[in-house]
Scaffold this motif. Structure first.
Motif, short mmCIF file in Angstrom:
data_model
loop_
_atom_site.label_atom_id
_atom_site.label_comp_id
_atom_site.label_asym_id
_atom_site.label_seq_id
_atom_site.Cartn_x
_atom_site.Cartn_y
_atom_site.Cartn_z
N VAL A 279 -8.22 -23.14 -2.88
CA VAL A 279 -7.53 -23.42 -4.15
C VAL A 279 -8.53 -23.47 -5.29
CG1 VAL A 279 -6.26 -25.18 -5.43
CG2 VAL A 279 -5.57 -24.62 -3.10
N GLU A 280 -9.66 -24.15 -5.08
CA GLU A 280 -10.68 -24.26 -6.12
C GLU A 280 -11.26 -22.89 -6.46
OE1 GLU A 280 -12.32 -28.79 -5.17
OE2 GLU A 280 -13.28 -27.05 -4.24
N ALA A 281 -11.47 -22.05 -5.44
CA ALA A 281 -12.01 -20.71 -5.68
C ALA A 281 -11.02 -19.87 -6.49
CB ALA A 281 -12.33 -20.02 -4.35
N TRP A 282 -9.74 -19.97 -6.16
CA TRP A 282 -8.72 -19.23 -6.88
C TRP A 282 -8.64 -19.70 -8.33
CZ3 TRP A 282 -3.32 -18.09 -4.28
CH2 TRP A 282 -2.75 -16.97 -4.89
N LEU A 283 -8.67 -21.01 -8.55
CA LEU A 283 -8.67 -21.55 -9.90
C LEU A 283 -9.88 -21.06 -10.69
CD1 LEU A 283 -7.50 -25.24 -9.40
CD2 LEU A 283 -6.33 -23.49 -10.75
N GLY A 284 -11.04 -21.07 -10.02
CA GLY A 284 -12.25 -20.61 -10.68
C GLY A 284 -12.16 -19.17 -11.10
N GLN B 270 -12.25 -17.78 -14.89
CA GLN B 270 -13.31 -16.86 -15.27
C GLN B 270 -12.76 -15.57 -15.87
OE1 GLN B 270 -15.79 -15.67 -12.00
NE2 GLN B 270 -17.32 -14.73 -13.30
N GLU B 271 -11.66 -15.04 -15.26
CA GLU B 271 -11.13 -13.75 -15.69
C GLU B 271 -9.92 -13.89 -16.60
OE1 GLU B 271 -10.35 -11.57 -12.14
OE2 GLU B 271 -12.42 -11.70 -11.40
N ASN B 272 -9.35 -15.12 -16.68
CA ASN B 272 -8.19 -15.39 -17.52
C ASN B 272 -6.99 -14.53 -17.14
OD1 ASN B 272 -7.00 -16.97 -19.51
ND2 ASN B 272 -7.26 -15.38 -21.07
N GLN B 273 -6.90 -14.17 -15.86
CA GLN B 273 -5.75 -13.42 -15.37
C GLN B 273 -5.68 -13.52 -13.84
OE1 GLN B 273 -6.27 -9.30 -16.35
NE2 GLN B 273 -8.09 -9.05 -15.09
N MET B 274 -4.50 -13.25 -13.29
CA MET B 274 -4.33 -13.25 -11.84
C MET B 274 -5.01 -12.03 -11.24
SD MET B 274 -2.58 -15.87 -10.69
CE MET B 274 -1.82 -15.28 -9.18
N SER B 275 -5.64 -12.21 -10.09
CA SER B 275 -6.26 -11.10 -9.40
C SER B 275 -5.18 -10.16 -8.85
CB SER B 275 -7.13 -11.60 -8.24
OG SER B 275 -7.58 -10.52 -7.45
#
Length: 271
Positions: free
Chosen positions: A103-108, A112-117
């Protein structure tokens, strides 16, 4: 003796729960008033109820608690059961800690990218698979078409059909500009005689970090980059050959077919 309502107040356990414990045979009242139907308990039964609540807090099911109360386990037997609960609890803590890291990695990544991967990387346990394959060195991945033609021709000649999506194994341990060590694979169940070029072998079960790429082969590097970033953020390392699984193969092997669907799988372990 005391009535169920008073017993409920003393124990801080609802009347409904006490009735349920009675039905389960865990804590039966000393008697039931034949005129009013009131359940009557002894003060000494509070200790039994506290044992039930304590075991429930430790994660034992009511069925297990019933057996524990009925069997009168020895200290050693109880110690063994508690050790098992301890192991299970530690495992749950580890799983939740791992979930928190993801969860923390996804939030980071979002911050960082200001968008969903575009890619959701998941861990899968992939079963062992029997394959027919051809392995060789080719100038670059788009040049593997000849290997596929060789493998498919051999399978057709021996009337052997694939039973799952075909895939390519990438054996090089690092990125190369040229001369890629590739193995094209067709999963099979039938018996097949090997040739000098076509081999039959079993790939072992493995834990894989996986991502699905919807789009042409020429943009596959985006999925590779996403998996690499995810592994770095979540503390995984590569422990074997990468697979490109062709869920929806490109038309005529085209590198630019936008309808292609490919799953990339990396065998991994925690770093």
């Amino acid at each position: 003796m005391i009535r169920i309502g008073d017993f409920s107040k003393l124990s801080r356990v609802s009347v409904k729960t006490l009735r349920y414990y009675d039905e389960m045979g865990l804590l039966k009242p000393v008697s039931v008033d034949r005129f009013t139907g009131y359940r009557l308990y002894e003060y000494s039964q509070l200790a039994v109820l506290h044992r039930i609540l304590a075991l429930k807090e430790l994660g034992f099911s009511l069925e297990e608690i019933g057996r524990l109360l009925d069997d009168g386990l020895s200290v050693e037997e109880m110690r063994g059961m508690l050790k098992l609960r301890e192991t299970e609890a530690r495992q749950r803590v580890q799983e939740e800690a791992e979930r928190l890291r993801r969860v923390e990695a996804w939030l980071g990544q979002i911050e960082q990218e200001n968008q969903m991967s575009k890619y959701d990387v998941v861990i899968k346990n992939v079963e062992a698979v029997k394959v027919a394959s051809v392995r060789d060195v080719v100038p670059t991945p788009p040049d593997q078409g000849g290997l596929w033609g060789e493998l498919e021709g051999y399978l057709a000649m021996h009337r052997v059909r694939s039973n799952a999506a075909c895939f390519t194994l990438y054996h090089d341990e690092e990125y190369k500009e040229r001369d890629w060590d590739l193995e094209v694979c067709e999963p099979i169940t039938d018996e097949l005689t090997e040739s000098k070029r076509v081999k039959v072998r079993s790939l072992p079960a493995a834990t894989m970090a996986c991502a699905v790429h919807n789009g042409p082969f020429v943009t596959l590097n985006e999925a590779y980059a996403a998996i690499g970033k995810w592994m770095d953020a979540n503390g995984y390392r590569i422990v074997g050959a990468c697979r490109e699984v062709y869920l929806k193969p490109a038309k005529n092997g085209s590198q630019t077919d936008p309808e292609t669907v490919t799953e990339i799988q990396f065998p991994v372990e925690k770093a």
